[in-house]
Design a protein around this motif. Sequence first.
Motif: not given
Length: 471
Positions: A352-355, A454-462
């Motif tokens: 995942v991209r990180r700034e 962490r669940k709130r930031k989970y990307n379900w599309d990925r």
Amino acid sequence: MPGGPDPLRHNPGNFARHPGRHPRHPMSLVFPHTFIPWFRAVAPYIHAYRGKTFVVGLAGEAIAAGKLNNFVQDLAILHAMGIKLVLVHGFRPQVNEQLAAKGHASRYSHGLRITDEVTLDCAQEAAGQLRFEIEAAFSQGLPNTPMANATVRVVSGNFLTARPVGIVDGVDFMHSGVVRRVDGPTIRRAIDIGALVLLSPFGFSPTGEAFNLTMEDVATATAIALQADKLLFMTEIPGIAEDRSDPDSAIDTELALADAKRLLAQLPPPAQPTDTAFYLQHCVKACEAGVERSHILPFSVDGAILQEVFTHDGIGTMVVDEKLESLHEATADDVGGIIQLIEPFERDGTLVRRERTEIERDVANYTIIEHDGVIFGCAALYPYPEARTGEMAALTISPQVQGQGDGERILKRIEQRAKAAGLDSIFVLTTRTMHWFIKRGFVQVDPDWLPEARKRKYNWDRRSQVLVKKL
């Protein structure tokens, strides 16, 4: 056009600016998808070694085997990259050939040549011939070779003061000598203005008496006098075998000085160059006297010196005062290296991209592996104390060193950090490397297992798979 035409563009004898227009040129055979990543991979070494001093010892056997021209081309490349060079040549087989032609036997004792009057004459003749051949090789300017557009000025001189070996265990070595002093300041001035200094294994006493020296003694003494960054021996042997009882086993690419000294103490005194202790003793001596790294390389491998200098593991054995590879927590100075390491994996979707700002903010969470100042692996630990677990993120190993155990080393360090923080488990989110983690004790769980934060930031599309390992 100011300054006249560009010789690289208009002179057909030189490299073309656009090699694709010249299909016969070797560069036209290099494909961008392999050349560009390779060139970027060696760039850190080019930066690291610019302005550094290398002393190179070339065994006379390499010249006898016809390796001189390619070797000189490789040195010209190092010179073009701003490396300061001193070349010391050997001449064992050439002296033996001269002696055989005169019907005079070669004599050795304690691993040294016994130099009588006839042998001294043969050594002087061989040294003069080799110096001529080496200087001629550096004067080449053939198109479509690494020597095109190269200007390497070779400087020789009476830089060495010697003393006689004398009588050892009843054996008179006559005109065989050892280095008493190296004129380091004069050599330094020559290489600082861009010249390559060429040394023959001859020295002179204050009274003008000539002594036959060994290439290994001269190269080691010169490296110590200059406090060179590297001493490199181009030798008959491939390096030091990992399995000391099996000379055909894999080469130990990095040998700590303490380990090299212990090994040397276990070996019998060397009698010939192919003995393990022969070059190793000089590497140890140089490192003990302040030379950072000493190398034993096989001249039989084309481009061995380039592979040793510009690749992660090299090709021969390097003796260092301490291990160059280190595993430690990252600091702000490591942010650039981390970004350079993970960017390709972000582009292909593995990570995942990180700034940059995020990495700078969280840099203390990262553990890195670096070798010789270059970062080859990293991972971050993000703790969730309320759930007594932590996420291992951005685990990345450079393609150059994958399969060498660095991933396991970083994983163990992350586990240690997690335990020290009082966590009971660590977890990872991955889309492509599930099997690697399963082999190392992780088990797959449902994303609902994740801590709430962490669940709130989970990307379900990925649709990343979640794997957990209990500590």
